[in-house]
Design a protein around this motif. Sequence first.
Motif, PDB file in Angstrom:
ATOM      1  N   LEU A   1      35.839  49.514  56.996  1.00 58.37           N
ATOM      2  CA  LEU A   1      35.891  49.994  55.611  1.00 58.37           C
ATOM      3  C   LEU A   1      36.704  49.046  54.734  1.00 58.37           C
ATOM      4  CD1 LEU A   1      35.460  52.400  53.521  1.00 58.37           C
ATOM      5  CD2 LEU A   1      37.722  53.212  54.258  1.00 58.37           C
ATOM      6  N   PHE A   2      37.821  48.554  55.306  1.00 58.99           N
ATOM      7  CA  PHE A   2      38.736  47.728  54.522  1.00 58.99           C
ATOM      8  C   PHE A   2      38.297  46.265  54.455  1.00 58.99           C
ATOM      9  CE2 PHE A   2      42.775  50.597  55.147  1.00 58.99           C
ATOM     10  CZ  PHE A   2      42.193  51.560  54.334  1.00 58.99           C
ATOM     11  N   SER A   3      37.240  45.904  55.209  1.00 61.73           N
ATOM     12  CA  SER A   3      36.866  44.485  55.311  1.00 61.73           C
ATOM     13  C   SER A   3      36.431  43.907  53.962  1.00 61.73           C
ATOM     14  CB  SER A   3      35.784  44.285  56.367  1.00 61.73           C
ATOM     15  OG  SER A   3      34.616  44.960  55.957  1.00 61.73           O
ATOM     16  N   THR A   4      35.987  44.761  53.058  1.00 63.41           N
ATOM     17  CA  THR A   4      35.522  44.244  51.769  1.00 63.41           C
ATOM     18  C   THR A   4      36.537  44.498  50.651  1.00 63.41           C
ATOM     19  OG1 THR A   4      34.405  46.340  51.394  1.00 63.41           O
ATOM     20  CG2 THR A   4      33.071  44.568  52.327  1.00 63.41           C
ATOM     21  N   VAL A   5      37.723  45.026  51.036  1.00 59.80           N
ATOM     22  CA  VAL A   5      38.712  45.398  50.024  1.00 59.80           C
ATOM     23  C   VAL A   5      39.790  44.316  49.916  1.00 59.80           C
ATOM     24  CG1 VAL A   5      40.475  47.119  49.394  1.00 59.80           C
ATOM     25  CG2 VAL A   5      38.370  47.853  50.527  1.00 59.80           C
ATOM     26  N   THR A   6      40.154  43.944  48.700  1.00 62.76           N
ATOM     27  CA  THR A   6      41.310  43.055  48.505  1.00 62.76           C
ATOM     28  C   THR A   6      42.456  43.907  47.982  1.00 62.76           C
ATOM     29  OG1 THR A   6      39.793  41.314  47.900  1.00 62.76           O
ATOM     30  CG2 THR A   6      42.116  40.927  47.399  1.00 62.76           C
ATOM     31  N   PRO A   7      43.502  44.104  48.833  1.00 70.54           N
ATOM     32  CA  PRO A   7      44.610  44.946  48.369  1.00 70.54           C
ATOM     33  C   PRO A   7      45.330  44.286  47.195  1.00 70.54           C
ATOM     34  CG  PRO A   7      44.749  44.543  50.749  1.00 70.54           C
ATOM     35  CD  PRO A   7      43.701  43.622  50.209  1.00 70.54           C
ATOM     36  N   ASN A   8      45.782  45.115  46.278  1.00 71.89           N
ATOM     37  CA  ASN A   8      46.498  44.627  45.100  1.00 71.89           C
ATOM     38  C   ASN A   8      47.732  43.814  45.547  1.00 71.89           C
ATOM     39  OD1 ASN A   8      47.996  44.292  42.805  1.00 71.89           O
ATOM     40  ND2 ASN A   8      47.647  46.376  42.041  1.00 71.89           N
TER      41      ASN A   8
ATOM     42  N   PHE B   1      38.835  57.578  48.780  1.00 71.94           N
ATOM     43  CA  PHE B   1      40.264  57.679  48.463  1.00 71.94           C
ATOM     44  C   PHE B   1      41.047  56.608  49.224  1.00 71.94           C
ATOM     45  CE2 PHE B   1      44.579  59.232  48.832  1.00 71.94           C
ATOM     46  CZ  PHE B   1      44.837  59.893  47.644  1.00 71.94           C
ATOM     47  N   ALA B   2      40.796  56.502  50.533  1.00 71.82           N
ATOM     48  CA  ALA B   2      41.526  55.524  51.362  1.00 71.82           C
ATOM     49  C   ALA B   2      41.221  54.094  50.903  1.00 71.82           C
ATOM     50  CB  ALA B   2      41.151  55.706  52.834  1.00 71.82           C
ATOM     51  N   ARG B   3      39.962  53.847  50.596  1.00 71.26           N
ATOM     52  CA  ARG B   3      39.548  52.501  50.176  1.00 71.26           C
ATOM     53  C   ARG B   3      40.191  52.127  48.836  1.00 71.26           C
ATOM     54  NH1 ARG B   3      33.884  53.094  48.752  1.00 71.26           N
ATOM     55  NH2 ARG B   3      34.932  53.719  46.842  1.00 71.26           N
ATOM     56  N   ASP B   4      40.123  53.026  47.874  1.00 73.31           N
ATOM     57  CA  ASP B   4      40.624  52.715  46.529  1.00 73.31           C
ATOM     58  C   ASP B   4      42.157  52.663  46.496  1.00 73.31           C
ATOM     59  OD1 ASP B   4      37.984  52.684  45.908  1.00 73.31           O
ATOM     60  OD2 ASP B   4      37.965  54.603  44.848  1.00 73.31           O
ATOM     61  N   LEU B   5      42.782  53.501  47.335  1.00 75.01           N
ATOM     62  CA  LEU B   5      44.247  53.471  47.409  1.00 75.01           C
ATOM     63  C   LEU B   5      44.725  52.114  47.942  1.00 75.01           C
ATOM     64  CD1 LEU B   5      47.006  55.009  47.255  1.00 75.01           C
ATOM     65  CD2 LEU B   5      46.579  55.750  49.614  1.00 75.01           C
ATOM     66  N   LEU B   6      44.033  51.604  48.942  1.00 69.62           N
ATOM     67  CA  LEU B   6      44.397  50.278  49.470  1.00 69.62           C
ATOM     68  C   LEU B   6      44.184  49.216  48.386  1.00 69.62           C
ATOM     69  CD1 LEU B   6      45.220  48.665  52.115  1.00 69.62           C
ATOM     70  CD2 LEU B   6      42.812  48.017  52.183  1.00 69.62           C
ATOM     71  N   ALA B   7      43.046  49.298  47.726  1.00 69.39           N
ATOM     72  CA  ALA B   7      42.718  48.281  46.716  1.00 69.39           C
ATOM     73  C   ALA B   7      43.747  48.281  45.581  1.00 69.39           C
ATOM     74  CB  ALA B   7      41.320  48.536  46.163  1.00 69.39           C
ATOM     75  N   GLN B   8      44.129  49.467  45.147  1.00 74.32           N
ATOM     76  CA  GLN B   8      44.984  49.527  43.953  1.00 74.32           C
ATOM     77  C   GLN B   8      46.476  49.504  44.258  1.00 74.32           C
ATOM     78  OE1 GLN B   8      43.745  52.583  41.144  1.00 74.32           O
ATOM     79  NE2 GLN B   8      41.643  52.386  41.842  1.00 74.32           N
ATOM     80  N   TYR B   9      46.883  50.081  45.407  1.00 71.19           N
ATOM     81  CA  TYR B   9      48.322  50.215  45.672  1.00 71.19           C
ATOM     82  C   TYR B   9      48.764  49.692  47.039  1.00 71.19           C
ATOM     83  CZ  TYR B   9      48.810  52.854  41.375  1.00 71.19           C
ATOM     84  OH  TYR B   9      48.838  53.212  40.047  1.00 71.19           O
ATOM     85  N   ASN B  10      47.848  49.105  47.798  1.00 73.30           N
ATOM     86  CA  ASN B  10      48.186  48.499  49.098  1.00 73.30           C
ATOM     87  C   ASN B  10      48.853  49.481  50.074  1.00 73.30           C
ATOM     88  OD1 ASN B  10      48.176  46.489  50.976  1.00 73.30           O
ATOM     89  ND2 ASN B  10      49.290  44.986  49.728  1.00 73.30           N
ATOM     90  N   VAL B  11      48.385  50.721  50.051  1.00 67.87           N
ATOM     91  CA  VAL B  11      48.864  51.727  51.005  1.00 67.87           C
ATOM     92  C   VAL B  11      47.689  52.118  51.908  1.00 67.87           C
ATOM     93  CG1 VAL B  11      49.762  54.081  51.292  1.00 67.87           C
ATOM     94  CG2 VAL B  11      50.613  52.635  49.432  1.00 67.87           C
ATOM     95  N   THR B  12      47.927  52.105  53.210  1.00 68.72           N
ATOM     96  CA  THR B  12      46.883  52.495  54.160  1.00 68.72           C
ATOM     97  C   THR B  12      47.067  53.935  54.609  1.00 68.72           C
ATOM     98  OG1 THR B  12      46.667  50.242  55.013  1.00 68.72           O
ATOM     99  CG2 THR B  12      45.897  52.009  56.454  1.00 68.72           C
ATOM    100  N   VAL B  13      46.006  54.721  54.458  1.00 67.48           N
ATOM    101  CA  VAL B  13      45.966  56.078  55.027  1.00 67.48           C
ATOM    102  C   VAL B  13      44.647  56.194  55.798  1.00 67.48           C
ATOM    103  CG1 VAL B  13      47.352  57.127  53.184  1.00 67.48           C
ATOM    104  CG2 VAL B  13      44.858  57.088  52.972  1.00 67.48           C
ATOM    105  N   LEU B  14      44.564  57.182  56.668  1.00 67.64           N
ATOM    106  CA  LEU B  14      43.363  57.315  57.506  1.00 67.64           C
ATOM    107  C   LEU B  14      42.454  58.430  56.972  1.00 67.64           C
ATOM    108  CD1 LEU B  14      42.213  56.066  60.107  1.00 67.64           C
ATOM    109  CD2 LEU B  14      43.457  57.810  61.381  1.00 67.64           C
ATOM    110  N   PRO B  15      41.193  58.113  56.667  1.00 71.69           N
ATOM    111  CA  PRO B  15      40.281  59.180  56.223  1.00 71.69           C
ATOM    112  C   PRO B  15      40.133  60.246  57.311  1.00 71.69           C
ATOM    113  CG  PRO B  15      39.307  56.997  55.876  1.00 71.69           C
ATOM    114  CD  PRO B  15      40.539  56.802  56.712  1.00 71.69           C
ATOM    115  N   GLY B  16      40.252  61.499  56.911  1.00 73.87           N
ATOM    116  CA  GLY B  16      40.172  62.587  57.883  1.00 73.87           C
ATOM    117  C   GLY B  16      38.827  62.665  58.584  1.00 73.87           C
TER     118      GLY B  16
END
Length: 397
Positions: A19-26, A338-353
């Motif tokens: 999921l995170f492979s295409t995301v650039t964290p802020n 939520f998990a994807r956008d949170l990583l992209a915008q705030y560089n926080v990793t959480v696990l989708p339920g």
Amino acid sequence: MNPLLSSLQPYPFERLKQLFSTVTPNPAYAPISLGIGEPRHATPQLVLDALAKATAQLAAYPATAGLPALRESCVNWMQRRYGLKLDAATQVLPVNGSREALFAFAQTVIDPTRDAVVVCPNPFYQIYEGAALLAGAQTYYAPSDPALNFNVNWDSVPAEVWAKTQLLFVCSPGNPTGAVMPMSDWEKLFALSDKYGFVIASDECYSEIYFREEAPLGGLEAATKLGRTDFKNLVAFTSLSKRSNVPGMRSGFVAGDANILKQFLLYRTYHGSAMSGMVQAASIAAWDDEAHVVDNREQYRQKFAAVTPLLEAVMDVRLPDAGFYLWAAVPGGDDVAFARDLLAQYNVTVLPGSYLAREAQGFNPGAGRIRMALVAETAECLEAAQRIVAFIKNTHS
Ligand SMILES: Cc1ncc(COP(=O)(O)O)c(C=O)c1O
């Protein structure tokens, strides 16, 4: 190749990586992970000292049954923690962490020549599923119910499923929900086990991290209170990983039905899963000491007391009974986005339920929720919570 290997599902963290492979964290924010549930508090010095003192043990093969002194330590701990009187010779067995034990246990218990079913809670610790599938069983997923403090409504499992069930995994305190299973559920499950003959594997590896006054009820404790002192068809799995902050040591034990443990020991002897003598010595030191456990629990209590109210203000979440996870509903209901956008915008990793659960009976009971592991120091968890609050305010209000 064993064809059953192809039935295994990707592990939640593999899916997260994808999921995170295409995301650039802020890059404006340092990364914070609430993803992996790996304890990060300091390992107690007394465990390190005991390990260092036991290097001579490396010169000998350890016995699969473990040192009598370790078995005594385990039994004494069960006595102090749950008021139980176990026989050290027949009712406990050391294991190399609960993960391998949960897996190996299914291989010991399941008879694949009959139409075998393994019942798992849903969401659940993924080892239950892999263990069941590789043992040649089918899985049945019993959903966690938010209306029951995220416990499973065991009445929802059809009688024809129970009739084929050979093994039931129970996880209390639960990962990811933190729910502690009440006595009334134990009573129900013992009655079902008596009726249908299945074995109960009670995963209790989070038992020492709790937030209520009362310590979580253990499976063997519940059995004893109901007069089932032979622990028929019941085995509890416990671990030092979370209790004593030694996930790398690989140490735990199982306790319960002596007839089953005899067969489990036989299986383990061939499997070659004896615990290193050095690790046994360090485990004795850990089980014999409670002060570091009290201190560890206090650290989690303070952390959860600081972090939970911040998140409660913006999402449906509350202090769990136990464990080190927050199990929160996300605004908007899409846990993956939520998990994807949170990583992209705030560089926080959480696990989708939804990655921790399977779709069954027409729905995925993890969907719409995220799991946050509060394993880092309080300041880092607080920083993560503040970023999540900002994220929700920016994107969902
Ligand atoms: C529910 C549950 N059971 C078992 C384990 C395995 O723990 P260990 O093998 O370190 O005892 C974990 C680890 O995260 C877990 O979350």
